[in-house]
Design an enzyme around this catalytic site. Sequence first.
Site, PDB file in Angstrom:
ATOM      1  CD  GLU A  36      -2.932  -1.261   2.238  1.00 28.82           C
ATOM      2  OE1 GLU A  36      -2.768  -0.543   3.243  1.00 28.82           O
ATOM      3  OE2 GLU A  36      -3.815  -2.142   2.172  1.00 28.82           O
ATOM      4  CD  GLN A  91     -17.697   2.908 -21.173  1.00 30.38           C
ATOM      5  OE1 GLN A  91     -17.121   2.692 -22.224  1.00 30.38           O
ATOM      6  NE2 GLN A  91     -18.918   2.453 -20.924  1.00 30.38           N
ATOM      7  CE  LYS A 183     -12.591   7.483 -35.158  1.00 32.45           C
ATOM      8  NZ  LYS A 183     -11.631   7.732 -34.078  1.00 32.45           N
ATOM      9  NE  ARG A 185     -12.996   3.829 -32.110  1.00 26.31           N
ATOM     10  CZ  ARG A 185     -11.705   3.576 -32.266  1.00 26.31           C
ATOM     11  NH1 ARG A 185     -11.285   2.336 -32.413  1.00 26.31           N
ATOM     12  NH2 ARG A 185     -10.825   4.554 -32.284  1.00 26.31           N
TER      13      ARG A 185
HETATM   14  C1  R5P Z   1     -11.975   8.927 -30.567  1.00 23.99           C
HETATM   15  O1  R5P Z   1     -12.960   9.482 -31.042  1.00 23.99           O
HETATM   16  C2  R5P Z   1     -10.724   9.680 -30.240  1.00 23.99           C
HETATM   17  O2  R5P Z   1     -10.852  11.020 -30.554  1.00 23.99           O
HETATM   18  C3  R5P Z   1      -9.525   9.094 -30.969  1.00 23.99           C
HETATM   19  O3  R5P Z   1      -9.704   9.256 -32.358  1.00 23.99           O
HETATM   20  C4  R5P Z   1      -9.367   7.650 -30.636  1.00 23.99           C
HETATM   21  O4  R5P Z   1      -9.392   7.491 -29.237  1.00 23.99           O
HETATM   22  C5  R5P Z   1      -8.072   7.101 -31.181  1.00 23.99           C
HETATM   23  O5  R5P Z   1      -7.999   5.733 -30.864  1.00 23.99           O
HETATM   24  P1  R5P Z   1      -7.046   4.791 -31.688  1.00 23.99           P
HETATM   25  O6  R5P Z   1      -5.683   5.420 -31.688  1.00 23.99           O
HETATM   26  O7  R5P Z   1      -7.054   3.496 -30.915  1.00 23.99           O
HETATM   27  O8  R5P Z   1      -7.612   4.644 -33.049  1.00 23.99           O
END
Ligand code: R5P
Length: 287
Positions: A36, A91, A183, A185
């Site tokens: 700790e 998050q 983009k 994801r």
């Molecule tokens: C997400 O919207 C953030 O702005 C970054 O684009 C994202 O966290 C980048 O993550 P990574 O490098 O894993 O693609």
Amino acid sequence: MYVATASDRARLRDRLASRLEADTADVGTRRFPDGELHVRVEDELAGEAVVLADLRPDEELVTALLACDAAREAGADRVTVAAPYLAYGRQDRAFETGEAVSARALLRALAGNADAFATVDPHASPALDYFEGPAGAAGAAPELAGALEGRGVELVLAPDEGARERARAVAERLAVPADHLEKRRISAREVEVEPHEGDVDGRTVALVDDIVSTGGTMATATRQLLDAGADAVHVAATHGIFAEGALKRLQDAGADAVLATDAIPSPAAEVSVAPALARAVRRARPG
Ligand code: R5P
């Protein structure tokens, strides 16, 4: 005002203190035999203490909480946590039922031990509302633009719409145009980026984002732009996490330079976040 840190951040502490015209306070840390952490602010404090805190890796959160408590024990009347990077900021809501709203949990824990919170380029500013008390954020666009100066940048692009304002702020300082890519994801490690509709042929482009984590976003965008004829692509981000070999991924994609601030220590941390963090601390004042 005093700036103190129990994290391994003496250089950033000193730079922040100088920006805020504050004194620095020494903090001693050691581990008990059970592992700790023990934190002690070694100077007598009065007035405001700014506790410079890393919030990642996870154990740094405990370090930050103990440092805030120690600052008050040492005599501070008011404690401001200055976290260059708001970890867990992505998050900021439950995307699926039953998920932790991690940013909320973290900011509530900090609010239980500090009066104010300051950070730089949080992924989503509304997350700061989870901190019960004054919270201030500042962008590092001026610092990123400074690092890109002299590199012949002719166009600044954000890799997605969410990063557009930051890219625009950087572009304004470089007196060049700005735009953004689209983009999508696919997973935590995979993204698709639409080809840029404008002309990048023969141009030097800077890609600017808040975070580089796995580098998937920036690497995919870099490849797209080079395929479309860009002369060079510079990658710049406030927070360089560089997880899972991201720096190599970016080099392999053909990025010319990869620049980040020292909000998170990394080999690419060429820019000091201290001026932006000082602006955020000033914004976190009540009233
Ligand atoms: C997400 O919207 C953030 O702005 C970054 O684009 C994202 O966290 C980048 O993550 P990574 O490098 O894993 O693609």
